[in-house]
Scaffold this motif. Structure first.
Motif, short mmCIF file in Angstrom:
data_model
loop_
_atom_site.label_atom_id
_atom_site.label_comp_id
_atom_site.label_asym_id
_atom_site.label_seq_id
_atom_site.Cartn_x
_atom_site.Cartn_y
_atom_site.Cartn_z
N GLU A 98 -33.82 1.54 -16.94
CA GLU A 98 -34.62 1.42 -18.19
C GLU A 98 -36.00 1.77 -17.96
N ALA A 133 -30.68 8.42 -12.33
CA ALA A 133 -29.61 8.08 -13.24
C ALA A 133 -28.23 8.58 -12.49
N THR A 171 -34.92 5.75 -24.63
CA THR A 171 -34.41 7.02 -24.36
C THR A 171 -34.45 8.10 -25.33
N THR A 176 -39.08 14.97 -14.63
CA THR A 176 -37.96 14.67 -15.26
C THR A 176 -36.60 14.92 -14.57
N TRP A 221 -28.58 -0.37 -18.05
CA TRP A 221 -29.84 0.07 -17.99
C TRP A 221 -30.66 -0.99 -16.80
N TRP A 240 -41.18 8.84 -20.87
CA TRP A 240 -42.04 8.57 -22.13
C TRP A 240 -43.40 8.81 -21.76
N TRP A 246 -28.34 10.33 -18.40
CA TRP A 246 -28.73 9.13 -19.31
C TRP A 246 -27.53 8.70 -20.25
N SER A 247 -26.61 9.72 -20.75
CA SER A 247 -25.42 9.48 -21.49
C SER A 247 -24.25 8.77 -20.75
N LEU A 269 -37.13 11.38 -25.32
CA LEU A 269 -36.55 12.72 -25.64
C LEU A 269 -37.18 13.32 -26.58
N GLU A 282 -30.73 14.23 -19.98
CA GLU A 282 -29.93 13.75 -21.31
C GLU A 282 -28.54 13.38 -20.95
N THR A 286 -34.53 3.88 -29.71
CA THR A 286 -34.33 3.23 -28.40
C THR A 286 -35.45 4.08 -27.42
N ALA A 331 -36.96 5.39 -17.83
CA ALA A 331 -36.87 5.89 -19.43
C ALA A 331 -38.37 5.83 -19.74
#
Length: 216
Positions: free
Chosen positions: A120, A55, A4, A48, A108, A127, A102-103, A8, A99, A2, A123
């Motif tokens: 989305e 989120a 995310t 970050t 998204w 990246w 996002w959980s 990560l 993290e 994914t 994320a």
């Protein structure tokens, strides 16, 4: 994987790259003009945190940085001079915050303030930022995974100016962007996308390089 998970994983690779970074190395110049490695690490921490904030406030369109670009730039300058250990700890804390945030995302596709996009999209931003800035630290070569190269070419396609057809040719892959005067560049995929991102590749890139438009 994914998006995310990919973001990560990029953070884990950055953490491995700076695991033995010394204070002196943190104060040395990075690949980016005018920025030390400390500036790059402070920026990675800040972006970050900014995406975690998007989120955490799902359903509310907030600007990524409270106070806008001036506050973002001031925070980078303020944090750039930290010790290497302080940079590592600050980024680790930001990743843990991200993290967790996002959980708890419910949808998204939720609109966000960042680029007037979606959750989305934040994320994908993490990246991109983490992967590219790992190179910017100037701590040795990086190799981008094929999926990242595909994404970056798609994201940066608007940098190819009108009237230019740009072909990026790497072993086993060719991207063609735009229409007009042909320019064909050859090299490894990572080097080609680094050039498209405005960096000087470490490996050989052959062919006429057009002047690129700004980042989207």
């Amino acid at each position: 994987m994914t998006i995310t998970a990919a973001a990560l994983a990029a953070h884990r690779r950055l953490a491995e790259r700076v695991a033995d970074l010394t204070d002196d190395q943190a104060r040395e110049p990075s690949v980016l003009p005018g920025w030390t490695r400390g500036h790059v690490l402070a920026h990675v921490e800040g972006v970050t945190e900014a995406m975690a904030r998007q989120a955490e406030n799902e359903g509310t369109k907030l600007e990524p940085y409270p106070g806008g670009r001036p506050a973002r730039d001031a925070a980078i300058e303020e944090r750039a001079g930290r010790s290497a250990a302080e940079h590592r700890e600050a980024i680790a804390a930001a990743v843990a915050r991200l993290e967790k945030a996002w959980s708890e995302v419910r949808d998204w596709a939720t609109p966000v303030g960042y680029r007037d996009g979606t959750m989305e999209g934040t994320a994908y931003a993490v990246w991109r930022e983490v992967a590219i800035h790992t190179f910017d630290l100037g701590l040795g070569p990086v190799v981008f995974e094929p999926e990242f190269c595909e994404h970056l070419v798609d994201f940066l396609a608007t940098r190819v100016p009108d009237g230019v057809q740009l072909s990026l040719v790497s072993p086993g892959r060719k991207w063609t962007i735009g229409a007009g005067e042909p320019h064909e560049l050859r090299g490894e995929a990572t080097d080609l996308v680094l050039w498209l991102a405005g960096r000087e590749p470490l490996g050989e890139v052959t062919g006429p390089r057009p002047e690129l438009d700004p980042w989207p």
